[in-house]
Write an enzyme that holds these catalytic residues in place. Structure first.
Site, PDB file in Angstrom:
ATOM      1  N   ARG A 537       9.276 -11.156  36.964  1.00 26.60           N
ATOM      2  CA  ARG A 537       9.097 -12.516  37.299  1.00 26.60           C
ATOM      3  C   ARG A 537      10.786 -12.870  38.144  1.00 26.60           C
ATOM      4  NH1 ARG A 537       8.547 -15.569  31.940  1.00 26.60           N
ATOM      5  NH2 ARG A 537       9.707 -13.955  30.989  1.00 26.60           N
ATOM      6  N   SER A 601      15.366  -3.546  32.920  1.00 34.04           N
ATOM      7  CA  SER A 601      15.011  -3.087  31.746  1.00 34.04           C
ATOM      8  C   SER A 601      15.150  -1.729  31.710  1.00 34.04           C
ATOM      9  CB  SER A 601      13.725  -3.726  31.190  1.00 34.04           C
ATOM     10  OG  SER A 601      13.894  -5.144  31.143  1.00 34.04           O
ATOM     11  N   ASP A 656      17.037  -6.121  29.189  1.00 37.29           N
ATOM     12  CA  ASP A 656      16.047  -7.121  28.708  1.00 37.29           C
ATOM     13  C   ASP A 656      16.413  -7.344  27.001  1.00 37.29           C
ATOM     14  OD1 ASP A 656      13.035  -5.316  28.380  1.00 37.29           O
ATOM     15  OD2 ASP A 656      14.881  -4.688  27.917  1.00 37.29           O
TER      16      ASP A 656
HETATM   17  C1  0WK Z   1       9.579 -10.728  28.236  1.00 29.01           C
HETATM   18  C2  0WK Z   1      10.963 -10.746  28.793  1.00 29.01           C
HETATM   19  C3  0WK Z   1      11.313  -9.129  29.503  1.00 29.01           C
HETATM   20  C4  0WK Z   1      10.976  -8.008  28.922  1.00 29.01           C
HETATM   21  C5  0WK Z   1       9.573  -7.960  28.216  1.00 29.01           C
HETATM   22  C6  0WK Z   1       8.970  -6.889  27.417  1.00 29.01           C
HETATM   23  O1  0WK Z   1      11.452 -11.422  29.580  1.00 29.01           O
HETATM   24  O2  0WK Z   1      12.524  -9.200  30.025  1.00 29.01           O
HETATM   25  O3  0WK Z   1      10.997  -6.905  29.558  1.00 29.01           O
HETATM   26  O4  0WK Z   1       9.309  -9.271  27.507  1.00 29.01           O
HETATM   27  O5  0WK Z   1       8.035  -7.075  26.843  1.00 29.01           O
HETATM   28  P1  0WK Z   1       6.637  -6.345  27.737  1.00 29.01           P
HETATM   29  O6  0WK Z   1       6.373  -7.238  28.690  1.00 29.01           O
HETATM   30  O7  0WK Z   1       7.054  -5.098  28.048  1.00 29.01           O
HETATM   31  O8  0WK Z   1       5.665  -6.304  26.792  1.00 29.01           O
HETATM   32  C1  BGC Z   2      14.296   0.919  28.517  1.00 31.04           C
HETATM   33  C2  BGC Z   2      15.144  -0.097  28.042  1.00 31.04           C
HETATM   34  C3  BGC Z   2      14.306  -1.402  27.679  1.00 31.04           C
HETATM   35  C4  BGC Z   2      13.098  -1.198  27.129  1.00 31.04           C
HETATM   36  C5  BGC Z   2      12.380  -2.491  26.617  1.00 31.04           C
HETATM   37  C6  BGC Z   2      12.884   0.946  27.667  1.00 31.04           C
HETATM   38  O1  BGC Z   2      12.049   1.886  28.296  1.00 31.04           O
HETATM   39  O2  BGC Z   2      14.809   2.044  28.699  1.00 31.04           O
HETATM   40  O3  BGC Z   2      16.100  -0.445  28.896  1.00 31.04           O
HETATM   41  O4  BGC Z   2      15.046  -2.393  26.980  1.00 31.04           O
HETATM   42  O5  BGC Z   2      12.281  -0.027  27.685  1.00 31.04           O
HETATM   43  O6  BGC Z   2      11.855  -3.090  27.910  1.00 31.04           O
END
Ligand code: 0WK
Ligand code: BGC
Ligand code: 0WK
Ligand code: BGC
Length: 915
Positions: A537, A601, A656
């Protein structure tokens, strides 16, 4: 002769008229029966719906029998049949003989006495008697006491069941009233009695109602048999209902047998306009007044008594035996249902009537006998009519459920009234066919009682239990409290070690250079990038401080194609810059050199808030070259320069978890931990600077540490809980040997762990009939989103089967149950492990601050935590259990970490200016 024939006819007519006028209310004509049938259908609906079930008289109890015999039942079973007029112990052998299509069923049985005092004594004594008889049966029949015997328990009373091998007794009926068992699980009660008796190894695998056993017994020979009917001591019926109509059971696909417990119909007054004074007397004198209204008008325990009360009343009115009432006639139970059957016999009926009345020390005239015989007819006719009305309601419902014009169906029947009463069966068939002409009903008498059926149900239960057992054994994903406590300790050790300088701890404990959470003075316009989660994003964040402080975001999602994720670093950052450019066009701010906060992240060793000394290693699905070991902030700057279209001031790079913590701390100042349970898994928290042995960190009190807990286990410290399935997932991942804790806990991997387990179960023939399809062998096909859908409390079975269908896997009802259990075990383990990790973090903070009790908030984000039906609850429960001195609040990050990144950028920007 003509005269005497006329006289006889006149007499018969006179007495019939006399009795009919007396028992007018008992003679039900078809309109009344249709009316009763309609009331019955309405009550069935009430019983099936979760909202109205409690108030319904028809309890419509789920039996967890989902199919009539399907030919796969096989084996030797014991059966106990309790609740009818006879208490029996049986052995049922179901065998498929070579070269023979049909299976054979061999049965041996023994009827045992049931002393009356046991029926109204202490419940445990009743069950001790049952288990003693069981033992006696094994000895008598020389059946090995050492061998483990599966047993099916026919228990003919209303039980609330959540599974085949469990059933809470709702209430006693008929002449049973043993104390201390209502609300208890009858399977456990029998198991305890069997272990008290000792000396035998019996496994109670299924509890079935006698109606269900009867339906299954008759279903063995007739596939159309989908209704079970008992008209015996008590009365009741069951039938195959559409699962989607049974609110008390999850799932919408297929059918399940429902035990209507129709004996209670009318307990709410629905039959009051048909009740006679005799029915009220019967009820008042019964051991369960106000209960089992229909049963008391229909079943064998009461028919004889009804006749006695009618005859007694007519005698008192001088209409019989010249009004001379004897003690016998006044005595309850003196006329039995067997007497009624005998009196109604076609040929010897009148003679039997005379004999029976003489036994009651009455001196019956032939006319008295005719009248009494007719009373029997009226009483038993009403019984069969009421049964017909109930049956008509059930058959109509089945026909409507299946949207059929005509329904062909078989009703399996048992019970002494139906079996022994001369005309009963014929009358019933006739009235049923009259009431439901669009149903072609075949009635099949259950020759061998309900135990053959109970054995069929037990065979299914045995197969499901065996598979479940194998699955449970295989799916070593279930962690004990001690194992979780030890994972907490290992995480703690990882945290401590990671804080040391030059540490090689797999838990890297990376300084974030964020020293405090927002204080509301932040303000300004910021650009934020959010890379590393499900979506990339670009955001514009406007922060206003002061009284009307607020944060407004404008953002746009951009996909990151796999080939970019796993291409060159340059391509990746060019793609990122391309998206920024597109966004700045979209918000019309290409000329503004906005300060930028970069949520990245992945593990980065930072030297400052906006300086990455080393990009450590990619995780999740990323593997772009030339990034690891480099400063990704520089790489972004290079890419912006390469594009030469706009410029930004990269002020901060944050993880993140840190962005999420800051974003939530803007709402709740107590938020000092950031948790991501999404594609990846990670946590950060505010650590005391004194504990961080890494140089150049300034004089503040605390700093946020990005733990990168996903790395735990890379040194083998989790090998005792890592399973072969996890190793397979790791082997097939793009970062073999890395992020072991993450591969047990995060969204990118859970679906793969499930796929590996399903693959193994299928190869072992425990699933999908052992057929390993290409789909099942395809990595990544079982996405984690499917777990969330499959484990949703409602619609599970339908979801499971359509998802499996979608994956090209034909599944049975049992398969879908097992797939759901595997998903549950894998996601539960993930949540528990995250809970153990979190417990280590909060307890560390508590000890850091020398507190007995810590109140703290965790800011959370991530699709797994947000979308999975149970993940968050299990995680929270695990933290409560493992860190009881910490009161943790969980705050979902609504705006993502973009807001957090902007806040950090605001703080960093101000600090830069002040410096
Ligand atoms: C939304 C956050 C972002 C993070 C994500 C983790 O804005 O920074 O990396 O959540 O959740 P995912 O999309 O991996 O399920
Ligand atoms: C990364 C982290 C991150 C997490 C959640 C992991 O794979 O090493 O830096 O915070 O994923 O997104
Ligand atoms: C025989 C069945 C038994 C059932 C009984 C009902 O095996 O399970 O309870 O029929 O009829 P009753 O013996 O009460 O007349
Ligand atoms: C019980 C039923 C049973 C029926 C026939 C009733 O009293 O409540 O569970 O099926 O008798 O035995």
């Amino acid at each position: 002769n003509v005269l005497s024939a006329l006289l006889t006819f006149f007499f018969f007519f006179f007495f019939f008229f006399l009795v009919d006028r007396f028992l007018y209310a008992m003679r039900l004509h078809d309109d009344q029966l249709r009316d009763i049938s309609a009331r019955f259908q309405a009550e069935m609906k009430k019983g099936l719906s979760a909202e109205s079930n409690a108030a319904a008289t028809l309890k419509m109890l789920p039996t967890h029998v989902c199919s009539t015999p399907d030919g796969s039942e096989n084996g030797e079973f014991l059966a106990v049949d309790l609740g009818g007029s006879k208490f029996k112990v049986l052995q049922v052998k179901v065998r498929k003989e070579a070269g023979r299509v049909r299976r054979s069923v061999e049965m041996q049985e023994q009827t045992y006495p049931l002393p009356k005092e046991l029926l109204i004594g202490r419940g445990v004594e009743l069950f001790d008697h049952v288990s003693e008889c069981l033992k006696d049966f094994l000895l008598q029949k020389k059946i090995s006491l050492e061998k483990k015997h599966p047993l099916g328990f026919t228990f003919s009373f209303p039980c609330q069941q959540t599974a085949l091998n469990q059933g809470l007794l709702l209430n006693w009926s008929k002449n049973y009233w043993a104390r201390g068992l209502q609300g208890k699980d009858m399977v456990n009660t029998l198991r305890q009695a069997i272990s008290r008796a000792g000396g035998m190894d019996v496994d109670v695998l299924a509890l079935v109602n006698d109606t269900v056993g009867t339906m299954m017994t008759c279903g063995f020979d007739d596939q159309h048999c989908e209704v079970g009917l008992i008209i015996g001591t008590g009365t009741n019926a069951c039938y195959m209902e559409e699962l989607r109509h049974i609110d008390l059971v999850e799932g919408d696909e297929g059918r399940m047998c429902v035990n209507t417990e129709w004996g209670a119909f009318g307990d709410d007054g629905a039959l009051d306009d048909y009740l006679t004074e005799f029915d009220r007397d019967i009820d008042a004198a019964s051991i369960n007044p106000g209960k089992q209204c229909l049963e008391k008008m229909v079943s064998g325990l009461y028919l004889g008594e009804l006749v006695r009360l009618v005859v007694l009343k007519m005698t008192k009115l001088g209409l019989l035996f010249d009004g001379r009432v004897t003690d016998a006639l006044r005595t309850k139970g003196k006329i039995t249902t067997a007497h009624v059957a005998a009196m109604e016999q076609y040929k010897d009926g009148l003679k039997n009537t005379r004999d029976i009345l003489l036994d009651l020390s009455l001196n019956p005239s032939p006319d008295d006998c005719i009248a009494v015989q007719h009373v029997c007819t009226v009483v038993s006719f009403r019984s069969s009519n009421l049964v017909a009305a109930g049956l008509a309601a059930i058959l109509t419902r089945i026909r409507q459920n299946r949207k059929l014009k005509t329904l062909r169906i078989t009703v399996g029947v048992d019970g002494t009234v139906y079996k022994t009463h001369p005309q009963y069966a014929k009358r019933l068939h006739k009235v049923v066919r009259r009431l439901v002409p669009d149903c072609h009903v075949r009635f099949v008498l259950s020759e061998s009682g309900s135990s053959k059926g109970a054995a069929m149900v037990t065979a299914v239960a045995q197969r499901v239990t065996a598979r479940r057992h194998q699955v449970k054994w295989l799916c070593v994903c279930i962690l004990s409290r001690d194992q979780l406590r030890s994972v907490k300790a290992r995480m703690r050790a990882g945290l401590e070690a990671g804080l040391k300088s030059n540490s090689h701890s797999p838990v890297k404990m990376l300084p974030s250079y964020v020293f405090r959470t927002p204080d509301g003075t932040e303000c300004g316009k910021y650009l934020a990038l959010d890379l590393g989660g499900t979506n990339f994003r670009v955001l514009l964040v406007k922060i206003r401080s002061g009284l009307r402080r607020s944060v407004r975001l404008y953002n746009k999602l951009y996909p990151i194609p796999l080939e970019i994720m796993q291409g060159t670093g340059e391509e990746l950052f060019d793609h990122i810059v391309h998206c920024i450019s597109d966004f700045l066009d979209y918000v019309g701010m290409k000329k503004a050199r906005l300060p930028l906060g970069f949520t990245f992240s992945f593990p980065c060793l930072q030297a400052a808030i906006n300086v990455v000394s080393t990009g450590l290693n990619w995780t999740k699905g990323f593997k772009a070259t030339d990034c690891e070991g480099n400063d990704v902030v520089d790489m972004l700057r290079e890419a912006i320069k390469r594009r030469n279209e706009f410029d930004v001031d990269i002020v901060a790079i944050v993880n993140d978890t840190v962005g999420t913590m800051m974003s939530c701390a803007y709402e709740d100042p107590q938020c000092e931990i950031g948790l991501i349970a999404g594609t990846g898994s990670n946590v950060c928290y505010m650590e005391e600077l004194r504990n961080i042995e890494k140089n150049g960190l300034g004089e503040m009190q605390r700093m946020c540490i990005n733990t990168e807990w996903g790395g735990l286990g890379e040194d083998g410290c989790l090998d005792d809980i890592i399973t072969e399935y996890d190793n397979a997932v790791d082997r097939e991942s793009i970062n073999h040997g890395r992020q072991r804790f993450e591969k047990l806990t995060s969204g990118l991997y859970l679906g793969e762990v499930v796929r590996q387990v399903l693959l193994d179960l299928t190869r072992r023939g425990l699933l999908f009939k052992g057929r390993v399809t290409e789909a099942l062998k395809t990595p990544g096909i079982f996405e984690t989103k499917y777990l969330s859908q499959i484990e949703s409390d409602r619609l599970a079975l339908l979801q499971v089967r359509s998802i499996l269908q979608h994956l090209g896997l034909d599944s049975t009802c049992d398969d879908s149950i097992i797939v759901k259990e595997v998903c549950g075990a894998v996601s539960r383990r993930a949540a528990q492990l995250c809970g153990a990790g979190m417990a280590a973090v909060v307890d560390k903070i508590r000890e850091n601050r020398g507190l007995d009790q810590l109140n703290i908030t965790v800011g959370v984000d991530g699709t797994l935590y947000k979308l999975h039906p149970h993940f968050s609850t299990v995680l929270q429960e695990t933290v409560v259990a493992l860190a009881p001195q910490c009161y943790v609040t969980y705050l979902l990050s609504e705006e993502g970490s973009g807001r957090g990144a902007a806040l950090i950028t605001a703080v960093a920007r101000r600090d830069q200016v002040e410096m």
